[in-house]
Design a protein around this motif. Structure first.
Motif, PDB file in Angstrom:
ATOM      1  N   CYS A   1      -0.724 -24.142  10.103  1.00  0.00           N
ATOM      2  CA  CYS A   1       0.369 -24.201   9.126  1.00  0.00           C
ATOM      3  C   CYS A   1       0.866 -25.634   8.961  1.00  0.00           C
ATOM      4  O   CYS A   1       1.086 -26.101   7.840  1.00  0.00           O
ATOM      5  CB  CYS A   1       1.515 -23.292   9.565  1.00  0.00           C
ATOM      6  N   SER A   2       1.029 -26.345  10.083  1.00  0.00           N
ATOM      7  CA  SER A   2       1.512 -27.727  10.027  1.00  0.00           C
ATOM      8  C   SER A   2       0.508 -28.632   9.315  1.00  0.00           C
ATOM      9  O   SER A   2       0.898 -29.539   8.565  1.00  0.00           O
ATOM     10  CB  SER A   2       1.774 -28.251  11.439  1.00  0.00           C
ATOM     11  N   MET A   3      -0.770 -28.405   9.543  1.00  0.00           N
ATOM     12  CA  MET A   3      -1.793 -29.222   8.911  1.00  0.00           C
ATOM     13  C   MET A   3      -1.740 -29.087   7.393  1.00  0.00           C
ATOM     14  O   MET A   3      -1.805 -30.082   6.660  1.00  0.00           O
ATOM     15  CB  MET A   3      -3.177 -28.828   9.427  1.00  0.00           C
ATOM     16  N   LEU A   4      -1.569 -27.864   6.901  1.00  0.00           N
ATOM     17  CA  LEU A   4      -1.544 -27.633   5.460  1.00  0.00           C
ATOM     18  C   LEU A   4      -0.267 -28.172   4.817  1.00  0.00           C
ATOM     19  O   LEU A   4      -0.309 -28.828   3.766  1.00  0.00           O
ATOM     20  CB  LEU A   4      -1.678 -26.141   5.181  1.00  0.00           C
ATOM     21  N   THR A   5       0.886 -27.913   5.436  1.00  0.00           N
ATOM     22  CA  THR A   5       2.142 -28.398   4.850  1.00  0.00           C
ATOM     23  C   THR A   5       2.259 -29.915   4.957  1.00  0.00           C
ATOM     24  O   THR A   5       2.829 -30.559   4.066  1.00  0.00           O
ATOM     25  CB  THR A   5       3.353 -27.731   5.520  1.00  0.00           C
ATOM     26  N   SER A   6       1.717 -30.506   6.019  1.00  0.00           N
ATOM     27  CA  SER A   6       1.733 -31.965   6.157  1.00  0.00           C
ATOM     28  C   SER A   6       0.788 -32.618   5.149  1.00  0.00           C
ATOM     29  O   SER A   6       1.056 -33.722   4.662  1.00  0.00           O
ATOM     30  CB  SER A   6       1.335 -32.374   7.577  1.00  0.00           C
TER      31      SER A   6
ATOM     32  N   LEU B   1      11.040 -16.611  11.963  1.00  0.00           N
ATOM     33  CA  LEU B   1      11.799 -16.559  10.717  1.00  0.00           C
ATOM     34  C   LEU B   1      12.021 -17.967  10.169  1.00  0.00           C
ATOM     35  O   LEU B   1      11.947 -18.190   8.957  1.00  0.00           O
ATOM     36  CB  LEU B   1      13.143 -15.868  10.953  1.00  0.00           C
ATOM     37  N   GLY B   2      12.280 -18.916  11.066  1.00  0.00           N
ATOM     38  CA  GLY B   2      12.444 -20.300  10.636  1.00  0.00           C
ATOM     39  C   GLY B   2      11.178 -20.856  10.010  1.00  0.00           C
ATOM     40  O   GLY B   2      11.224 -21.538   8.976  1.00  0.00           O
ATOM     41  N   GLN B   3      10.028 -20.569  10.642  1.00  0.00           N
ATOM     42  CA  GLN B   3       8.762 -21.013  10.067  1.00  0.00           C
ATOM     43  C   GLN B   3       8.529 -20.414   8.684  1.00  0.00           C
ATOM     44  O   GLN B   3       8.179 -21.120   7.732  1.00  0.00           O
ATOM     45  CB  GLN B   3       7.603 -20.616  10.987  1.00  0.00           C
ATOM     46  N   LEU B   4       8.723 -19.104   8.580  1.00  0.00           N
ATOM     47  CA  LEU B   4       8.470 -18.408   7.316  1.00  0.00           C
ATOM     48  C   LEU B   4       9.414 -18.912   6.221  1.00  0.00           C
ATOM     49  O   LEU B   4       8.983 -19.162   5.081  1.00  0.00           O
ATOM     50  CB  LEU B   4       8.635 -16.902   7.508  1.00  0.00           C
ATOM     51  N   THR B   5      10.675 -19.081   6.559  1.00  0.00           N
ATOM     52  CA  THR B   5      11.650 -19.564   5.576  1.00  0.00           C
ATOM     53  C   THR B   5      11.333 -20.991   5.151  1.00  0.00           C
ATOM     54  O   THR B   5      11.372 -21.329   3.959  1.00  0.00           O
ATOM     55  CB  THR B   5      13.076 -19.494   6.154  1.00  0.00           C
TER      56      THR B   5
ATOM     57  N   VAL C   1       0.357 -26.352  -4.335  1.00  0.00           N
ATOM     58  CA  VAL C   1       0.871 -24.985  -4.250  1.00  0.00           C
ATOM     59  C   VAL C   1      -0.100 -24.091  -3.485  1.00  0.00           C
ATOM     60  O   VAL C   1       0.305 -23.261  -2.650  1.00  0.00           O
ATOM     61  CB  VAL C   1       1.124 -24.423  -5.668  1.00  0.00           C
ATOM     62  N   ALA C   2      -1.402 -24.261  -3.730  1.00  0.00           N
ATOM     63  CA  ALA C   2      -2.412 -23.455  -3.040  1.00  0.00           C
ATOM     64  C   ALA C   2      -2.413 -23.734  -1.541  1.00  0.00           C
ATOM     65  O   ALA C   2      -2.544 -22.811  -0.726  1.00  0.00           O
ATOM     66  CB  ALA C   2      -3.790 -23.747  -3.630  1.00  0.00           C
TER      67      ALA C   2
ATOM     68  N   ALA D   1      -0.805 -21.602   3.901  1.00  0.00           N
ATOM     69  CA  ALA D   1      -0.041 -21.674   5.149  1.00  0.00           C
ATOM     70  C   ALA D   1       0.789 -20.416   5.352  1.00  0.00           C
ATOM     71  O   ALA D   1       0.894 -19.900   6.479  1.00  0.00           O
ATOM     72  CB  ALA D   1       0.864 -22.916   5.135  1.00  0.00           C
ATOM     73  N   ILE D   2       1.369 -19.883   4.286  1.00  0.00           N
ATOM     74  CA  ILE D   2       2.139 -18.641   4.397  1.00  0.00           C
ATOM     75  C   ILE D   2       1.233 -17.478   4.794  1.00  0.00           C
ATOM     76  O   ILE D   2       1.590 -16.638   5.632  1.00  0.00           O
ATOM     77  CB  ILE D   2       2.859 -18.339   3.066  1.00  0.00           C
ATOM     78  N   ILE D   3       0.039 -17.412   4.213  1.00  0.00           N
ATOM     79  CA  ILE D   3      -0.909 -16.343   4.558  1.00  0.00           C
ATOM     80  C   ILE D   3      -1.283 -16.413   6.031  1.00  0.00           C
ATOM     81  O   ILE D   3      -1.333 -15.397   6.746  1.00  0.00           O
ATOM     82  CB  ILE D   3      -2.163 -16.441   3.673  1.00  0.00           C
ATOM     83  N   ILE D   4      -1.556 -17.623   6.539  1.00  0.00           N
ATOM     84  CA  ILE D   4      -1.910 -17.801   7.954  1.00  0.00           C
ATOM     85  C   ILE D   4      -0.773 -17.329   8.851  1.00  0.00           C
ATOM     86  O   ILE D   4      -0.996 -16.710   9.895  1.00  0.00           O
ATOM     87  CB  ILE D   4      -2.250 -19.280   8.235  1.00  0.00           C
ATOM     88  N   LEU D   5       0.461 -17.584   8.440  1.00  0.00           N
ATOM     89  CA  LEU D   5       1.605 -17.155   9.234  1.00  0.00           C
ATOM     90  C   LEU D   5       1.752 -15.640   9.213  1.00  0.00           C
ATOM     91  O   LEU D   5       2.080 -15.017  10.233  1.00  0.00           O
ATOM     92  CB  LEU D   5       2.885 -17.811   8.705  1.00  0.00           C
ATOM     93  N   LEU D   6       1.471 -15.022   8.070  1.00  0.00           N
ATOM     94  CA  LEU D   6       1.692 -13.585   7.930  1.00  0.00           C
ATOM     95  C   LEU D   6       0.608 -12.735   8.578  1.00  0.00           C
ATOM     96  O   LEU D   6       0.846 -11.554   8.865  1.00  0.00           O
ATOM     97  CB  LEU D   6       1.791 -13.223   6.439  1.00  0.00           C
ATOM     98  N   ILE D   7      -0.583 -13.285   8.812  1.00  0.00           N
ATOM     99  CA  ILE D   7      -1.634 -12.452   9.418  1.00  0.00           C
ATOM    100  C   ILE D   7      -1.422 -12.272  10.915  1.00  0.00           C
ATOM    101  O   ILE D   7      -2.107 -11.465  11.550  1.00  0.00           O
ATOM    102  CB  ILE D   7      -3.042 -13.043   9.177  1.00  0.00           C
ATOM    103  N   ARG D   8      -0.452 -12.975  11.483  1.00  0.00           N
ATOM    104  CA  ARG D   8      -0.123 -12.818  12.909  1.00  0.00           C
ATOM    105  C   ARG D   8       1.393 -12.761  13.044  1.00  0.00           C
ATOM    106  O   ARG D   8       2.086 -13.713  12.734  1.00  0.00           O
ATOM    107  CB  ARG D   8      -0.698 -13.963  13.741  1.00  0.00           C
ATOM    108  N   GLY D   9       1.898 -11.611  13.502  1.00  0.00           N
ATOM    109  CA  GLY D   9       3.331 -11.382  13.544  1.00  0.00           C
ATOM    110  C   GLY D   9       4.050 -12.139  14.646  1.00  0.00           C
ATOM    111  O   GLY D   9       3.425 -12.767  15.519  1.00  0.00           O
TER     112      GLY D   9
END
Length: 527
Positions: A303-308, A362-366, A458-459, A464-472
């Protein structure tokens, strides 16, 4: 296969390494998998072989009085091996402020150069392309330092390490101010980049000293210092080189770092090394193994790699957007947009307080969701209206800081003896993302313009959101939502020591007759 719920050991009460770092090949008859849940109050069974007094009352240990064998350590900064570190050096806001200030002064070294390139090129009478290699070398050196230097925080005494690093960069800044040619600037800048990892020592050090229920707040304050340094380095470099000489910027750096060295000498506690029992190369290899051991680390790094990548690429391409129609801003005017980043730095401590109250997932997702909204705004209006640019900058910085603080908290909660290495793994992902994102988004902009560039950004954030959501948030494996999706309520932490493990994970259980674990470590209950 039977399984049970236990707690990982706390380094404040035992000198036995965490069970997740024990080589299972030493126990061929035990293949049982244990799910470690720091939020479950069930106790761990113990063995009479454990002797908790061995840690409390160590033998043949004396108080270390000198740094580097000759420099006296202030008496109130010396460590008594008969005392616990968190009791001896209580973590205060003053200590937190020192870590944040050290991060600010140190990280500025990486960004002074960016707005000074034209002034340096004119001074040495070389082309802009010739001088453009210096920022690349500085960042490249920083990447090397992340991998090779920052993990030393788990291996050696950090007071000595930080003092050595900032002293060396102080003297190297003198060399930069006196550089007679571009080649000298390139070589010294690369070395400065390698040694500018003081913030990456201080951030996990903050986690090692702060109580677990205030860990996110403390880490966010140190992180805010790094963000301030990023912004101030660019602004001061641009202003000083524009109204004086670019060399004066480095003389300022010498003064700031010299002052900071004195402050750190008087205030840094001489906390002991972590006694992890690894060589330097063993430390580096353990970082590779972490990516196979900790799903939380891998998820946070991706997630950090994609957002960075989007963060760095957006700022680079934004320079082209603002210099073209309909804006036609000059370099100085474009540089002033960097001041909007101060808003993110000011909000970072507030995000930390939030993460200390809710689940960090929740902080990551938000945070990443805010990133997505800001990039959609940029895609639609960045090349049409300056308000869209300002909104995108402010909100992306806000989201980035929130997701970074949340991810750092989760990573720091995996293993208290490996925080410097875990932080190094995370920073390596950030570095790869920034480097790759700049190259990819710049290439797309140069060939296709802003709209495809914004769509790619945007993609990236959407992925990054998808990667976060596939693991709760409570999943201990690699994929899934086992344990539910409760993220609104923070589970009360009863182990408030800095060594508390706050992230769920799955480890191999070792035989009780070979390793004894302390009772009730990290136990928590849901509020």
């Amino acid at each position: 296969m039977a399984s049970s719920t236990t707690y990982p050991p706390s380094s404040s009460t035992t000198n036995i390494p965490p069970t997740d770092l024990v080589d299972s090949t030493n126990h061929p008859n035990d293949n049982q998998i244990t799910e470690i849940d720091p939020m479950d109050p069930s106790p761990i069974s113990t063995s009479p072989t454990a002797n908790p007094e061995d840690e409390v009352n160590p033998h043949h240990k004396s108080i270390r009085k000198r740094d580097f064998g000759f420099l006296p350590i202030p008496k109130n900064r010396r460590h008594d091996p008969y005392k616990k570190v968190d009791e001896e050096f209580g973590f205060t806001w003053k200590m937190n402020a020192v870590f944040a200030l050290a991060a600010t002064v140190s990280v500025m070294n990486l960004y002074y150069i960016q707005p000074m390139l034209v002034a340096i090129a004119d001074d040495f009478n070389v082309s802009h392309s010739r001088i453009s290699s210096i920022p690349t070398l500085v960042q490249g050196g920083y990447g090397v330092g992340i991998v090779l230097v920052s993990p030393l925080g788990d291996l050696v005494r950090r007071r000595q390490l930080v003092l050595l690093l900032i002293t060396l960069t102080t003297f190297l800044s003198i060399a930069l101010a006196l550089a007679p040619n571009v080649a000298t600037l390139e070589g010294v800048s690369f070395i400065v980049g390698i040694l500018t990892v003081t913030p990456q020592i201080c951030i996990p050090w903050t986690a090692d000293l702060a109580p677990s229920n205030k860990r996110a707040t403390a880490m966010s304050i140190t992180l805010s210092g790094l963000i301030f340094g990023l912004v101030l380095g660019r602004v001061l470099g641009g202003i000083i080189s524009n109204f004086a000489s670019w060399r004066d910027t480095y003389w300022l750096a010498v003064g700031l770092q010299g002052f900071m060295t004195g402050v750190l000498y008087l205030t840094l506690p001489d906390t002991p090394d972590k006694n992890i029992g690894l060589s330097y190369f063993g430390v580096l290899w353990s970082m590779v193994k972490f990516f196979t051991m900790y799903p939380t680390l891998v998820q946070a790094c991706l997630c950090s790699m994609l957002t960075s990548a989007v963060f760095a690429g957006f700022w680079t391409t934004l320079t082209f957007v603002l210099s073209a129609s309909p804006y036609h801003y000059n370099s100085f005017e474009i540089g002033l947009f960097g001041l909007l980043g101060i808003i993110g730095a000011l909000l970072a401590p507030q995000w930390g307080r939030l993460i200390d109250r809710v689940h960090p997932y929740l902080g990551q997702l938000t945070g990443i969701s805010i990133n997505l909204v800001s990039m959609i705004v940029a895609l639609v209006g960045a090349n049409k209206n300056i308000a869209a640019v300002c909104i995108a900058i402010i909100f992306y910085d806000m989201g980035q800081q929130l997701s970074q603080v949340s991810a750092s908290y989760r990573i720091a909660g995996l293993d208290p003896k490996a925080r410097a290495r875990l932080n190094g793994c995370s920073l390596l992902a950030v570095f790869i993302g920034q480097t790759g994102g700049t190259a990819v988004l710049t290439h797309i902009y140069n060939h296709y313009g802003w709209t495809p560039t914004g769509a790619t950004a945007v993609a990236f954030v959407g992925t990054a959101i998808i990667i976060l959501l596939i693991r709760g948030p409570h999943e201990v494996g690699w994929v899934g939502w086992h344990g539910g999706g409760q993220i609104l309520r923070k589970e009360k932490i009863t182990d408030l020591s800095p060594e508390a493990v706050t992230e769920k994970m799955r480890v191999k259980k070792v035989k009780e007759d070979k390793v004894a674990l302390p009772v009730d470590q990290g136990a928590t209950q849901e509020v």
